[in-house]
Design a protein around this motif. Structure first.
Motif, PDB file in Angstrom:
ATOM      1  N   CYS A 148      50.045 -37.901  87.053  1.00 15.12           N
ATOM      2  CA  CYS A 148      49.556 -37.964  88.429  1.00 15.12           C
ATOM      3  C   CYS A 148      50.664 -38.406  89.383  1.00 15.12           C
ATOM      4  O   CYS A 148      50.796 -37.861  90.494  1.00 15.12           O
ATOM      5  CB  CYS A 148      48.363 -38.909  88.523  1.00 15.12           C
ATOM      6  SG  CYS A 148      46.868 -38.329  87.700  1.00 15.12           S
TER       7      CYS A 148
ATOM      8  N   CYS B 183      44.194 -36.974  91.118  1.00 16.80           N
ATOM      9  CA  CYS B 183      43.623 -38.035  90.294  1.00 16.80           C
ATOM     10  C   CYS B 183      42.474 -37.496  89.437  1.00 16.80           C
ATOM     11  O   CYS B 183      42.431 -37.731  88.220  1.00 16.80           O
ATOM     12  CB  CYS B 183      43.155 -39.186  91.180  1.00 16.80           C
ATOM     13  SG  CYS B 183      42.398 -40.557  90.279  1.00 16.80           S
TER      14      CYS B 183
ATOM     15  N   CYS C  65      48.459 -41.670  84.102  1.00 13.29           N
ATOM     16  CA  CYS C  65      49.023 -42.171  85.363  1.00 13.29           C
ATOM     17  C   CYS C  65      50.381 -41.531  85.659  1.00 13.29           C
ATOM     18  O   CYS C  65      50.723 -41.287  86.822  1.00 13.29           O
ATOM     19  CB  CYS C  65      49.166 -43.691  85.306  1.00 13.29           C
ATOM     20  SG  CYS C  65      47.604 -44.585  85.154  1.00 13.29           S
TER      21      CYS C  65
ATOM     22  N   CYS D 227      47.189 -43.730  91.834  1.00 15.73           N
ATOM     23  CA  CYS D 227      46.439 -42.477  91.651  1.00 15.73           C
ATOM     24  C   CYS D 227      45.456 -42.229  92.784  1.00 15.73           C
ATOM     25  O   CYS D 227      45.152 -41.084  93.122  1.00 15.73           O
ATOM     26  CB  CYS D 227      45.708 -42.507  90.310  1.00 15.73           C
ATOM     27  SG  CYS D 227      46.794 -42.675  88.873  1.00 15.73           S
TER      28      CYS D 227
END
Length: 242
Positions: free
Chosen positions: A179, A71, A176, A64
């Motif tokens: 992203c 992020c 996560c 990220c």
């Protein structure tokens, strides 16, 4: 029968062929021509063929920090980042629909869970259990839905399952995952649209200057040169580049 004469057909006579006007000029779909072909051998591939998903992701699931903008957006406003990803992948689902769906299911579920934890003693334990089961079911459905978007991205760029199946990735590492998907599409689009800049120099500007090449002499009238030019059919026009 004499050439140039017409024969009138009666109703009792049947036509030799029942042809609809225009049907002889219909396009024909030749499978051998329109089918997809193998880039190595050139053979036609069947319709059920799907290229193997064996390409690696550009960044890892925990990368990220490689893109700080996505992020921070995925951390504080994951609905916005998820809406952008879905809008880039599909023309059928708009940005607002994907964003609102994420807000209702994900952010709404998190808010309800936080309220349950804050008022733990004031709510009936059986009610808490029912709400918890509903939240877990909703989270599972959201994981399947967001995993479908990740699967569409993998089919588009032939990416392998990393680190596991798409739905499981979103169930365990949802922030996560979105992203990573945004970084992947951003990297792919930048590679496709990276073109060299062509510098085009315009031609030199030209202007017309009317001048007289003949030097002025003492006692010589300037009208003489113009009269000579009229007699010879020439003009004193000159093109000079700037």
């Amino acid at each position: 029968m004499v050439d140039g004469t017409y024969v009138q057909l009666t109703k009792e006579q049947e036509a030799l062929e029942d042809i609809t006007p225009g049907e002889l000029n219909q396009p024909i779909d030749v499978v051998q021509i329109t089918a997809a072909r193998c880039p190595q051998c050139g053979q036609a591939l069947p319709e059920s063929y799907h290229p193997p998903a064996n390409e690696d992701w550009s960044t890892g699931i925990f990368g990220c920090a490689d893109d700080p903008d996505s992020c921070w957006t995925g951390l504080f406003c994951p609905c916005v980042l998820f809406g952008r990803n879905v809008e880039s992948l599909s023309d059928e689902v708009s940005y607002s629909c994907a964003c609102m769906g994420h807000v209702i299911c994900i952010e709404g579920g998190i808010t309800l869970a936080a309220l349950m934890a804050a008022f733990n003693g004031a709510i009936d334990p059986q009610t808490v259990g029912l709400i918890t089961e509903g939240l877990l079911c909703t989270w599972w459905i959201c994981g399947v839905y967001t995993g479908m978007a990740r699967q569409a991205l993998q089919r588009k760029y032939h990416l392998k399952d990393s680190p596991c199946e798409p739905s499981l990735v979103h169930l365990c590492l949802h922030w996560c995952a979105i992203c990573q998907e945004h970084r992947e599409m951003k990297c792919r689009l930048s590679n496709y649209h990276a073109t060299e800049t062509t510098i085009v120099n315009p031609p030199p500007v030209q202007e017309m200057i009317v001048g007289n090449k003949q030097e002025m002499r003492i006692g010589h009238k300037p009208e003489t040169s113009s009269s000579n030019d009229e007699n010879t059919g020439r003009t004193n026009l000159e093109l000079q580049p700037i």
